[in-house]
Design a protein around this motif. Structure first.
Motif, mmCIF file in Angstrom:
data_model
loop_
_atom_site.group_PDB
_atom_site.id
_atom_site.type_symbol
_atom_site.label_atom_id
_atom_site.label_comp_id
_atom_site.label_asym_id
_atom_site.label_seq_id
_atom_site.Cartn_x
_atom_site.Cartn_y
_atom_site.Cartn_z
ATOM 1 N N ALA A 104 14.571 -2.419 36.108
ATOM 2 C CA ALA A 104 14.412 -3.951 36.162
ATOM 3 C C ALA A 104 13.004 -4.320 35.343
ATOM 4 O O ALA A 104 13.201 -5.211 34.994
ATOM 5 C CB ALA A 104 14.667 -4.483 37.424
ATOM 6 N N GLU A 105 12.152 -3.420 35.197
ATOM 7 C CA GLU A 105 10.987 -3.758 34.081
ATOM 8 C C GLU A 105 11.642 -3.685 32.869
ATOM 9 O O GLU A 105 11.732 -2.704 32.150
ATOM 10 C CB GLU A 105 9.878 -2.895 34.577
ATOM 11 N N ARG A 106 11.657 -4.881 32.273
ATOM 12 C CA ARG A 106 12.200 -4.924 30.766
ATOM 13 C C ARG A 106 11.756 -6.165 30.090
ATOM 14 O O ARG A 106 11.231 -7.200 30.985
ATOM 15 C CB ARG A 106 13.604 -4.908 30.737
ATOM 16 N N LEU A 107 11.858 -6.277 28.968
ATOM 17 C CA LEU A 107 11.528 -7.452 28.042
ATOM 18 C C LEU A 107 12.817 -7.841 27.454
ATOM 19 O O LEU A 107 13.616 -7.148 26.944
ATOM 20 C CB LEU A 107 10.459 -6.912 26.976
ATOM 21 N N THR A 108 13.162 -9.199 27.765
ATOM 22 C CA THR A 108 14.462 -9.599 27.432
ATOM 23 C C THR A 108 14.328 -10.876 26.480
ATOM 24 O O THR A 108 13.666 -11.619 26.882
ATOM 25 C CB THR A 108 15.303 -10.087 28.554
ATOM 26 N N PRO A 109 14.971 -10.603 25.244
ATOM 27 C CA PRO A 109 14.644 -11.640 24.310
ATOM 28 C C PRO A 109 15.224 -13.054 24.716
ATOM 29 O O PRO A 109 16.340 -13.269 25.462
ATOM 30 C CB PRO A 109 15.409 -11.185 23.092
ATOM 31 N N VAL A 110 14.600 -14.181 24.292
ATOM 32 C CA VAL A 110 15.334 -15.339 24.874
ATOM 33 C C VAL A 110 16.225 -15.981 23.640
ATOM 34 O O VAL A 110 15.939 -15.932 22.506
ATOM 35 C CB VAL A 110 14.043 -16.518 24.870
ATOM 36 N N HIS A 111 17.289 -16.051 24.215
ATOM 37 C CA HIS A 111 18.543 -16.470 23.379
ATOM 38 C C HIS A 111 18.123 -17.891 22.734
ATOM 39 O O HIS A 111 17.655 -18.751 23.486
ATOM 40 C CB HIS A 111 19.936 -16.566 24.105
#
Length: 191
Positions: A104-111
């Motif tokens: 769950a530790e992650r970097l998620t791009p903002v759409h």
């Protein structure tokens, strides 16, 4: 003696939203349903665009919305291309209250579809403020349930008002819930 619970049949499992259901959930409503839609719209939009769990979204702090140099450094630390996040990114961190697994530790791009909304949510807040503030009022006799629990109940009321449900026979639980946004995100990525 070991006991094994029944495996869920395919019809019992949660599923992704159908396109018609998503249209119904995001379409303007009337009366109380519209008030609920306005309150839930940022959460629904970000869940659909990121695949994040509700508990993760509720635990996001403003400091975990990254743009500019902070994002460059985080991308470098996580060996991710900065160009993959042109609209910024959300950093989901595992803590006691957040994250189901270590992944769950992650970097998620903002759409791009929600970048403006995320910027608006963060604007004027302190770095330690929640991105989605917990505006519940403590009432006498209230429980210490997480914020995501009250939002789940609110979403269920809204979902039913939109006539978006999938119950088979005498089942009490619908196969579509807030978590169905995550399933929809995953399904869209695999197509």
């Amino acid at each position: 003696v070991k006991t094994f619970s029944k495996l869920k049949t395919k019809s019992d499992r949660q599923r992704a939203f159908r396109d018609s259901e998503l249209k119904a959930l995001f379409a303007p409503q009337e009366g109380t349903a519209e008030k609920l839609r306005q309150q839930l719209l940022p959460l629904m939009s970000l869940a659909l665009a990121s695949g994040a769990r509700l508990s993760e979204l509720c635990a996001l702090r403003v400091r975990e919305v990254m743009t500019g140099d902070a994002l460059k450094h985080k991308c470098h630390d996580l060996d991710i291309s900065y160009s993959d996040c042109p609209h910024g990114a959300l950093f989901f961190r595992v803590t006691e209250d957040q994250g189901k697994t270590i992944s769950a530790e992650r970097l998620t791009p903002v759409h791009s579809a929600v970048a403006g909304m995320v910027a608006k949510l963060a604007h004027g807040k302190k770095l330690d403020d929640l991105l989605f503030p917990d505006d519940r009022r403590k009432r006498k006799g209230s429980t210490d349930r997480p914020y995501s629990f009250s939002l789940t109940q609110k979403f269920e009321r809204y979902r039913m008002a939109c006539k978006v449900h999938d119950r088979e026979g005498d089942r009490t639980r619908s196969r579509v819930t807030f978590h169905s946004f995550r399933h929809s995100f995953i399904d869209a990525r695999t197509k």
